[in-house]
Design a protein around this motif. Structure first.
Motif, PDB file in Angstrom:
ATOM      1  N   ILE A 163       0.828  -1.213   0.000  1.00 26.50           N
ATOM      2  CA  ILE A 163       0.000   0.000   0.000  1.00 26.50           C
ATOM      3  C   ILE A 163       0.859   1.259   0.000  1.00 26.50           C
ATOM      4  O   ILE A 163       0.568   2.228  -0.719  1.00 26.50           O
ATOM      5  CB  ILE A 163      -0.955  -0.017   1.214  1.00 26.50           C
ATOM      6  CG1 ILE A 163      -2.021  -1.093   1.016  1.00 26.50           C
ATOM      7  CG2 ILE A 163      -1.607   1.351   1.423  1.00 26.50           C
ATOM      8  CD1 ILE A 163      -2.904  -1.311   2.223  1.00 26.50           C
ATOM      9  N   SER A 164       1.923   1.255   0.787  1.00 23.69           N
ATOM     10  CA  SER A 164       2.773   2.449   0.865  1.00 23.69           C
ATOM     11  C   SER A 164       3.413   2.758  -0.479  1.00 23.69           C
ATOM     12  O   SER A 164       3.488   3.922  -0.892  1.00 23.69           O
ATOM     13  CB  SER A 164       3.854   2.252   1.935  1.00 23.69           C
ATOM     14  OG  SER A 164       4.705   1.161   1.610  1.00 23.69           O
ATOM     15  N   ALA A 165       3.871   1.725  -1.193  1.00 25.20           N
ATOM     16  CA  ALA A 165       4.509   1.944  -2.492  1.00 25.20           C
ATOM     17  C   ALA A 165       3.494   2.324  -3.564  1.00 25.20           C
ATOM     18  O   ALA A 165       3.740   3.218  -4.384  1.00 25.20           O
ATOM     19  CB  ALA A 165       5.277   0.690  -2.909  1.00 25.20           C
ATOM     20  N   LEU A 166       2.340   1.674  -3.556  1.00 19.41           N
ATOM     21  CA  LEU A 166       1.330   1.962  -4.572  1.00 19.41           C
ATOM     22  C   LEU A 166       0.721   3.353  -4.392  1.00 19.41           C
ATOM     23  O   LEU A 166       0.384   4.012  -5.380  1.00 19.41           O
ATOM     24  CB  LEU A 166       0.224   0.898  -4.521  1.00 19.41           C
ATOM     25  CG  LEU A 166       0.606  -0.503  -5.026  1.00 19.41           C
ATOM     26  CD1 LEU A 166      -0.516  -1.481  -4.766  1.00 19.41           C
ATOM     27  CD2 LEU A 166       0.934  -0.460  -6.520  1.00 19.41           C
ATOM     28  N   THR A 167       0.585   3.798  -3.143  1.00 21.73           N
ATOM     29  CA  THR A 167      -0.029   5.100  -2.894  1.00 21.73           C
ATOM     30  C   THR A 167       0.820   6.230  -3.452  1.00 21.73           C
ATOM     31  O   THR A 167       0.288   7.285  -3.831  1.00 21.73           O
ATOM     32  CB  THR A 167      -0.247   5.307  -1.384  1.00 21.73           C
ATOM     33  OG1 THR A 167      -1.027   4.220  -0.867  1.00 21.73           O
ATOM     34  CG2 THR A 167      -0.986   6.602  -1.107  1.00 21.73           C
TER      35      THR A 167
END
Length: 261
Positions: A163-167
C-alpha cells in the motif's frame, strides 16, 4: 521476500530507533502521555458497546456474553491492523525528504508504522487481560497468543509495504482505503461470532485471512479453548504470500519512489 527480510534485519536498530521516536512524538505535549495507549481502547470499546447495547440494542448469542469482552478481544487487534494500513498509505509521501537520500532504506518507514501500532496493541493487552481475569475467563490457552500476533504481523507488513509503495503512484488509494477498511470491519467477525455466520458472508469470511486471525484471538482469549488450527494455518500461508507480494511490489517500485514523492 528473503532479500527484504535481510534488509529489515540489517536495519533493525534503525527501525527500533524510529519506532521509539514515533511513539514519543505521538504523545509529545500530551498530559496523559503513554497512558492514552490504555485509554484509547477503553474509549473505543465504550463507544461501540453504547451503540450496540443502548442505541441499537440487539439480542446477542449466549456464546458471546459478556458481549463487551467478546468485542474487546476482536477490536484490539483490528485497531492495530487498520491503523497500520491507514498510516502506511501516506508514510512515504510524508517522509519524502528521507527516501530521497541515497542510503536511506525506504521500506523502513511502513515497517515502523506497523511496529509502532504493534506497541500500542501490546500496551492495550493489560486492559484486556484485566477484564479476562475479572470475568474469570483467563485460561492457559492465553499462552498461545503469540501465534495469531505473529501471523497478523507478517500479514500487515506485507499489506503495508504494498500500500505504501502503490499510494506514491496512485494517491486515490489514500481516499478509498478508509472506506474499504470500514467495509472490511463489518465483513470480519468482530461484532459477531464466526460460527454463526451462514450464506454468502460465510464464504467471504473463509477467504478473509483477518477472519481466521480474529477467530484465533477470540478462541484463545475469550473462549479459552483453541481449535481453529486449520484456519490459522491457512491465514499464515496467506500472510506469507501477502508479504512476498508486498516485498515484490515495493522492490519493483523502489526506483521511482523518490521521483514521485
Amino acid at each position: 521476500m528473503l532479500a527484504q527480510l535481510r534488509t529489515l534485519f540489517r536495519y533493525r536498530l534503525l527501525i527500533q530507533s524510529l519506532v521509539g521516536r514515533e511513539l514519543k512524538a505521538r504523545y509529545r505535549g500530551s498530559v496523559l502521555g503513554f497512558f492514552w495507549s490504555f485509554v484509547n481502547p477503553l474509549l473505543l470499546l465504550l463507544t461501540y458497546v453504547l451503540v450496540f447495547t443502548v442505541v441499537l440494542p440487539g439480542r446477542h448469542s449466549p456464546a458471546i456474553e459478556p458481549f463487551a469482552l467478546f468485542f474487546f478481544c476482536g477490536i484490539l487487534p483490528w485497531t492495530w491492523f487498520s491503523s497500520s494500513l491507514l498510516e502506511s498509505s501516506g508514510v512515504l509521501i510524508a517522509g519524502g525528504n528521507l527516501i530521497k537520500k541515497v542510503l536511506f532504506p525506504a521500506e523502513v518507514l511502513p515497517v515502523v508504522t506497523v511496529f509502532a501500532n504493534l506497541a500500542h496493541f501490546v500496551l492495550g493487552l493489560p486492559i484486556l487481560l484485566a477484564f479476562l481475569i475479572y470475568y474469570g475467563r483467563l485460561r492457559p490457552e492465553a499462552l498461545l497468543l503469540p501465534l495469531p500476533v505473529l501471523v497478523q504481523l507478517v500479514f500487515t507488513l506485507g499489506l503495508a509495504l504494498a500500500i505504501s509503495a502503490l499510494t506514491v503512484h496512485f494517491r486515490d488509494i489514500q481516499n478509498i482505503l478508509g472506506h474499504l477498511l470500514h467495509l472490511l470491519f463489518f465483513a470480519s467477525p468482530v461484532l459477531y461470532p464466526y460460527g454463526e455466520v451462514s450464506g454468502r458472508l460465510r464464504s467471504f469470511l473463509r477467504f478473509n485471512p483477518m477472519s481466521h486471525i480474529l477467530v484465533a484471538y477470540q478462541q484463545i482469549l475469550f473462549d479459552g479453548n483453541f481449535h481453529h488450527w486449520e484456519g490459522l494455518g491457512a491465514a499464515a500461508l496467506a500472510a506469507l504470500a501477502t508479504f512476498a507480494l508486498g516485498a515484490f511490489l515495493f522492490e519493483r517500485l523502489r526506483d521511482t519512489l523518490a521521483e514521485e514523492v
